[in-house]
Write a protein that holds these residues in place. Structure first.
Motif, PDB file in Angstrom:
ATOM      1  N   MET A 172      43.245 -50.116 -18.956  1.00 45.95           N
ATOM      2  CA  MET A 172      42.659 -48.796 -19.123  1.00 45.95           C
ATOM      3  C   MET A 172      41.651 -48.771 -20.258  1.00 45.95           C
ATOM      4  SD  MET A 172      45.664 -46.058 -18.285  1.00 45.95           S
ATOM      5  CE  MET A 172      44.830 -44.571 -18.729  1.00 45.95           C
ATOM      6  N   THR A 173      41.906 -49.540 -21.300  1.00 46.67           N
ATOM      7  CA  THR A 173      40.980 -49.509 -22.432  1.00 46.67           C
ATOM      8  C   THR A 173      39.621 -50.092 -22.052  1.00 46.67           C
ATOM      9  OG1 THR A 173      41.896 -51.580 -23.288  1.00 46.67           O
ATOM     10  CG2 THR A 173      42.771 -49.543 -24.206  1.00 46.67           C
ATOM     11  N   LYS A 174      39.613 -51.087 -21.138  1.00 42.85           N
ATOM     12  CA  LYS A 174      38.331 -51.633 -20.683  1.00 42.85           C
ATOM     13  C   LYS A 174      37.493 -50.548 -20.024  1.00 42.85           C
ATOM     14  CE  LYS A 174      39.799 -56.063 -19.223  1.00 42.85           C
ATOM     15  NZ  LYS A 174      39.766 -57.083 -18.193  1.00 42.85           N
ATOM     16  N   LEU A 175      38.128 -49.738 -19.196  1.00 45.21           N
ATOM     17  CA  LEU A 175      37.413 -48.646 -18.533  1.00 45.21           C
ATOM     18  C   LEU A 175      36.872 -47.648 -19.545  1.00 45.21           C
ATOM     19  CD1 LEU A 175      39.828 -47.973 -15.550  1.00 45.21           C
ATOM     20  CD2 LEU A 175      37.484 -48.820 -15.387  1.00 45.21           C
ATOM     21  N   PHE A 176      37.699 -47.304 -20.508  1.00 43.99           N
ATOM     22  CA  PHE A 176      37.289 -46.346 -21.545  1.00 43.99           C
ATOM     23  C   PHE A 176      36.076 -46.864 -22.321  1.00 43.99           C
ATOM     24  CE2 PHE A 176      37.469 -45.012 -25.996  1.00 43.99           C
ATOM     25  CZ  PHE A 176      37.362 -43.638 -25.853  1.00 43.99           C
ATOM     26  N   TYR A 177      36.163 -48.092 -22.799  1.00 40.37           N
ATOM     27  CA  TYR A 177      35.058 -48.642 -23.596  1.00 40.37           C
ATOM     28  C   TYR A 177      33.801 -48.887 -22.763  1.00 40.37           C
ATOM     29  CZ  TYR A 177      38.178 -49.044 -27.563  1.00 40.37           C
ATOM     30  OH  TYR A 177      39.033 -48.761 -28.590  1.00 40.37           O
ATOM     31  N   ALA A 178      33.976 -49.303 -21.516  1.00 41.51           N
ATOM     32  CA  ALA A 178      32.815 -49.491 -20.649  1.00 41.51           C
ATOM     33  C   ALA A 178      32.112 -48.158 -20.403  1.00 41.51           C
ATOM     34  CB  ALA A 178      33.234 -50.136 -19.331  1.00 41.51           C
ATOM     35  N   ALA A 179      32.882 -47.095 -20.135  1.00 42.70           N
ATOM     36  CA  ALA A 179      32.292 -45.768 -19.933  1.00 42.70           C
ATOM     37  C   ALA A 179      31.546 -45.328 -21.190  1.00 42.70           C
ATOM     38  CB  ALA A 179      33.371 -44.752 -19.562  1.00 42.70           C
ATOM     39  N   PHE A 180      32.134 -45.584 -22.344  1.00 39.69           N
ATOM     40  CA  PHE A 180      31.499 -45.220 -23.615  1.00 39.69           C
ATOM     41  C   PHE A 180      30.178 -45.975 -23.810  1.00 39.69           C
ATOM     42  CE2 PHE A 180      30.916 -45.872 -28.212  1.00 39.69           C
ATOM     43  CZ  PHE A 180      30.783 -44.553 -28.606  1.00 39.69           C
ATOM     44  N   VAL A 181      30.177 -47.268 -23.507  1.00 36.24           N
ATOM     45  CA  VAL A 181      28.948 -48.067 -23.637  1.00 36.24           C
ATOM     46  C   VAL A 181      27.869 -47.536 -22.706  1.00 36.24           C
ATOM     47  CG1 VAL A 181      27.950 -50.358 -23.183  1.00 36.24           C
ATOM     48  CG2 VAL A 181      30.060 -50.159 -24.512  1.00 36.24           C
ATOM     49  N   TYR A 182      28.240 -47.220 -21.454  1.00 37.25           N
ATOM     50  CA  TYR A 182      27.257 -46.675 -20.514  1.00 37.25           C
ATOM     51  C   TYR A 182      26.726 -45.322 -20.968  1.00 37.25           C
ATOM     52  CZ  TYR A 182      28.071 -50.368 -17.125  1.00 37.25           C
ATOM     53  OH  TYR A 182      28.146 -51.582 -16.490  1.00 37.25           O
ATOM     54  N   MET A 183      27.578 -44.515 -21.586  1.00 34.23           N
ATOM     55  CA  MET A 183      27.114 -43.230 -22.117  1.00 34.23           C
ATOM     56  C   MET A 183      26.043 -43.488 -23.175  1.00 34.23           C
ATOM     57  SD  MET A 183      27.397 -40.869 -24.889  1.00 34.23           S
ATOM     58  CE  MET A 183      28.716 -41.636 -25.782  1.00 34.23           C
ATOM     59  N   GLY A 184      26.312 -44.415 -24.084  1.00 34.20           N
ATOM     60  CA  GLY A 184      25.329 -44.739 -25.118  1.00 34.20           C
ATOM     61  C   GLY A 184      24.042 -45.312 -24.539  1.00 34.20           C
ATOM     62  N   LEU A 185      24.172 -46.222 -23.582  1.00 35.76           N
ATOM     63  CA  LEU A 185      22.988 -46.807 -22.946  1.00 35.76           C
ATOM     64  C   LEU A 185      22.200 -45.756 -22.162  1.00 35.76           C
ATOM     65  CD1 LEU A 185      24.415 -50.196 -21.612  1.00 35.76           C
ATOM     66  CD2 LEU A 185      22.781 -49.877 -23.493  1.00 35.76           C
ATOM     67  N   GLY A 186      22.903 -44.842 -21.507  1.00 32.44           N
ATOM     68  CA  GLY A 186      22.230 -43.787 -20.751  1.00 32.44           C
ATOM     69  C   GLY A 186      21.405 -42.892 -21.653  1.00 32.44           C
ATOM     70  N   VAL A 187      21.986 -42.486 -22.764  1.00 33.05           N
ATOM     71  CA  VAL A 187      21.262 -41.638 -23.719  1.00 33.05           C
ATOM     72  C   VAL A 187      20.092 -42.419 -24.329  1.00 33.05           C
ATOM     73  CG1 VAL A 187      21.463 -40.419 -25.920  1.00 33.05           C
ATOM     74  CG2 VAL A 187      23.243 -40.172 -24.189  1.00 33.05           C
ATOM     75  N   ALA A 188      20.344 -43.674 -24.698  1.00 35.83           N
ATOM     76  CA  ALA A 188      19.287 -44.505 -25.306  1.00 35.83           C
ATOM     77  C   ALA A 188      18.147 -44.761 -24.323  1.00 35.83           C
ATOM     78  CB  ALA A 188      19.873 -45.828 -25.795  1.00 35.83           C
TER      79      ALA A 188
END
Length: 147
Positions: A1-17
């Motif tokens: 589950m933590t992989k999913l959480f961190y991957a979603a967080f990274v994509y959020m950052g990349l999307g905004v960037a």
């Protein structure tokens, strides 16, 4: 589950960037407002396919325990490879457009591979999800009415 959480967080950052990159890169290169470039789509793709989809998968994991399936790691890595490859080709193609250069068939071909990986990842997601859904349905049927 933590992989999913961190991957979603990274994509959020990349999307905004990527939205910031699009705005600043087009301004810096005097790209005409309203003219199409794939850079304008990267922001949405990363947020929708990366951030939102993986948050939904995180919720589904909580409900159905998909990570117990042998197919789940295949889904996770195949799907993420598809998102990364597809987004990277959009950045490359869009940057070339802003710079006034032609794209190549290679970029389109690699983007196609990214889309194939996304599709395979989505199929793997449903195959990993199915046992948990069926098990939950069977458990509901096993409980007598009025208990």
């Amino acid at each position: 589950m933590t992989k999913l959480f961190y991957a979603a967080f990274v994509y959020m950052g990349l999307g905004v960037a990527s939205g910031l990159f699009y705005r600043e890169f087009t301004k810096a290169n005097d790209f005409p407002d309203g003219q199409f470039t794939q850079l304008g789509l990267v922001h949405t793709h990363l947020l929708a396919l990366g951030f939102i989809v993986l948050l939904i998968v995180l919720a589904l994991e909580k409900l159905f325990g998909m990570s117990e399936s042998k197919l789940f790691p295949w889904f996770f890595w195949t799907y993420n490879a598809g998102v990364v490859i597809t987004s990277a080709m959009m950045v490359w193609h869009g940057s070339l457009t802003v710079l006034g250069q032609e794209s190549t068939a290679m970029i389109a071909g690699i983007a196609g591979i990214g889309h194939i990986l996304l599709t395979v990842g989505m199929v793997l997601l449903f195959l990993a999800l199915r046992p948990g859904v069926l098990a939950q349905q069977a458990a509901k049927k096993a409980v007598p009415a009025g208990s």
